[in-house]
Write an enzyme that holds these catalytic residues in place. Structure first.
Site, short mmCIF file in Angstrom:
data_model
loop_
_atom_site.label_atom_id
_atom_site.label_comp_id
_atom_site.label_asym_id
_atom_site.label_seq_id
_atom_site.Cartn_x
_atom_site.Cartn_y
_atom_site.Cartn_z
CB CYS A 6 4.91 2.22 11.15
SG CYS A 6 3.95 3.69 10.96
CD GLN A 22 -6.67 0.13 7.94
OE1 GLN A 22 -7.52 -0.69 8.29
NE2 GLN A 22 -5.38 -0.06 8.15
CB THR A 34 10.40 -10.56 -11.65
OG1 THR A 34 11.49 -10.40 -12.54
CG2 THR A 34 9.74 -11.91 -11.87
N GLY A 39 0.83 -1.20 0.00
CA GLY A 39 0.00 0.00 0.00
C GLY A 39 0.86 1.26 0.00
CB THR A 40 4.05 1.99 1.76
OG1 THR A 40 3.51 1.72 3.06
CG2 THR A 40 5.06 3.11 1.83
CB SER A 77 -2.24 -2.85 1.40
OG SER A 77 -1.27 -3.71 1.93
CG ASN A 128 -4.21 4.30 9.59
OD1 ASN A 128 -4.52 5.37 9.10
ND2 ASN A 128 -3.06 4.11 10.19
C1 LIG Z 1 -4.31 3.82 5.68
C2 LIG Z 1 -3.07 3.04 5.35
N1 LIG Z 1 -2.34 3.39 4.29
C3 LIG Z 1 -1.23 2.72 3.93
C4 LIG Z 1 -0.78 1.65 4.67
C5 LIG Z 1 0.46 0.94 4.24
O1 LIG Z 1 0.21 -0.29 3.63
P1 LIG Z 1 1.37 -1.36 3.52
O2 LIG Z 1 1.55 -1.93 4.86
O3 LIG Z 1 0.87 -2.37 2.53
O4 LIG Z 1 2.56 -0.66 3.01
C6 LIG Z 1 -1.51 1.24 5.81
C7 LIG Z 1 -1.06 0.12 6.65
O5 LIG Z 1 -0.30 0.24 7.57
C8 LIG Z 1 -2.67 1.96 6.16
O6 LIG Z 1 -3.40 1.63 7.22
S1 FES Z 2 3.45 1.97 8.12
FE1 FES Z 2 1.92 0.68 8.76
S2 FES Z 2 0.92 1.64 10.31
FE2 FES Z 2 2.32 3.01 9.57
#
Ligand SMILES: Cc1ncc(COP(=O)(O)O)c(C=O)c1O
Ligand code: FES
Length: 396
Positions: free
Chosen positions: A327, A181, A239, A71-72, A201, A153
């Site tokens: 995180c 989310q 890949t 997702g990031t 994600s 989130n």
């Molecule tokens: C709102 C939101 N955006 C982005 C992310 C990042 O997703 P990923 O863990 O797949 O990088 C998260 C998860 O931590 C999230 O809750």
């Molecule tokens: S990177 Fe996942 S909660 Fe912030």
């Protein structure tokens, strides 16, 4: 005793059906999806199928779906790509976002500020909500992108995405939403919601970790973020993570098929937890919107205690929860989201996030409602501040 897992916004367990769908792509159809021989073409067909599954779940076209590493990455790609291209084309350098976005969005915006972009971080109200009017008012001649998350989130507040999308469309500004989310919890429809770009994600809806997707509406010019090979129609080199992509496809298909029933079940447990806690534990308050919130999100602040100690004591009772986003939980800084809704530092620190999932039952809720009050009481008994108010005097 089994662990009562209440951190589904952090990550989820994979469903057995998802794992089952993935396994053959590790050991049998392990070919590189860009090759012409059979085992490569098997992998290619599986990636195409997953693309269809994601498109169907979002009401998009398969050609609008790109697979990413998480997702990031999707957030980084969408925001940086739009910003750099629009500025190169002389369209402007102003971005609108909110101050409760995930760090994947916030840090990307801060990075762009260093490159000379201007970013408006809209403040949320006490429920963590942004109004469509606020967004419209922030629009300038040189605004090139609006990026507002679908749902938060940490506190679960759902943003008025459809209305914000309408405003963006009216002003011909691209609209990105971090839907990480929302998928599996809310009825996301990129067309009806007027979304140009959406990040998701897999590990948040019972799929594998380390795989995500970016939806980009046809007509949105997207530059590559990772440069290299011609994978993903030349837009995302590297890949393909075929088993991961297969897992994402299967997981989103299952999530979409079960969404309504899932949401009903989650809402019931969520509300039982919220009411049970607020009724039995004094000096507690709900963070986020009372009703306009993710069906699986409970976020409560307890005055006079530390979230970290609470988590440790809950863990000793086999309850896995969180006190902020995954995180940042290693850091001493209070959550930027809780500060943004106006909580003072001490209340932000004493917050508990419990996010429900398919593996939870009403029995789990009952266990939490029995276990949590004595823990809070014990922690407060150690708090000098709480000692002072025991006589009934309200300090804050
Ligand atoms: C709102 C939101 N955006 C982005 C992310 C990042 O997703 P990923 O863990 O797949 O990088 C998260 C998860 O931590 C999230 O809750
Ligand atoms: S990177 Fe996942 S909660 Fe912030």
């Amino acid at each position: 005793m089994k662990t009562i897992y209440l951190d589904h916004a952090g990550t989820t367990a994979m469903k057995p059906e998802v794992l089952e769908a993935m396994v053959p792509y590790f050991v049998d159809h392990y070919g590189n999806a860009s090759t012409v021989y059979r085992i490569g073409q098997d992998a290619r067909a599986a990636v195409d199928k997953a693309r269809d599954q994601v498109a169907k779940a979002l009401n998009a076209d398969p050609a609008e779906i790109y697979f990413t590493g998480c997702g990031t990455e999707s957030d980084n790609w969408a925001i940086r790509s739009v910003a750099l291209r629009m500025s190169k084309e002389g369209k402007g350098r102003h971005i609108i976002t909110s101050n409760v976005e995930h760090h994947a969005v916030l840090h990307t915006c801060e990075y762009l500020e260093q490159l000379g972009f201007e970013v408006t971080y809209l403040p949320v109200d006490e429920n963590g909500w942004i109004s469509p009017e606020q967004v419209e008012k922030a629009i300038r001649e040189d605004t090139i992108l609006i990026t507002i998350m679908y749902a938060n989130n940490e506190i679960g507040t759902i943003m008025p995405i459809r209305e914000i999308g309408e405003i963006a469309k009216k002003h011909s500004i691209l609209f990105h939403t971090d839907g990480v989310q929302a998928i599996g919890q809310l009825p996301v429809d990129v067309k009806a919601d007027n979304i140009d770009l959406l990040s998701l994600s897999a590990h948040k809806f019972n799929g594998p970790k380390g795989v995500g997707a970016l939806y980009a509406r046809k007509g949105v010019k997207l530059d590559s973020f990772l440069l290299g090979g011609a994978q993903e129609r030349g837009k995302r080199a590297g890949t393909e993570n075929v088993p991961g992509i297969v897992g994402l496809g299967r997981a989103i298909e299952l999530a979409a098929a079960n969404r309504e029933e899932h949401a009903r079940k989650m809402t019931e447990m969520r509300d039982a937890l919220i009411h049970g806690i607020l009724e039995t534990i004094p000096y507690s308050r709900l963070n986020g919107h009372a009703t306009n919130r993710l069906p699986n999100n409970v976020n409560i602040s307890f005055e006079f205690i530390e979230g970290e100690s609470l988590l440790i004591m809950l863990d000793m009772k086999n309850i896995a929860a969180s006190s902020g986003s995954a995180c940042t939980s290693g850091s001493l800084d209070p959550s930027h989201v809780l500060l943004a809704i106006g909580l003072p530092h001490e209340k932000a620190h004493g917050s508990l996030r419990m996010t429900l999932g398919d593996d939870n039952t009403m029995e789990d809720v009952k266990y939490v409602l029995e276990t949590l009050p004595p823990i809070v009481e014990r922690l407060r008994a150690m708090s000098p501040l709480f000692e002072q108010i025991k006589g009934g005097e309200r300090l804050v």
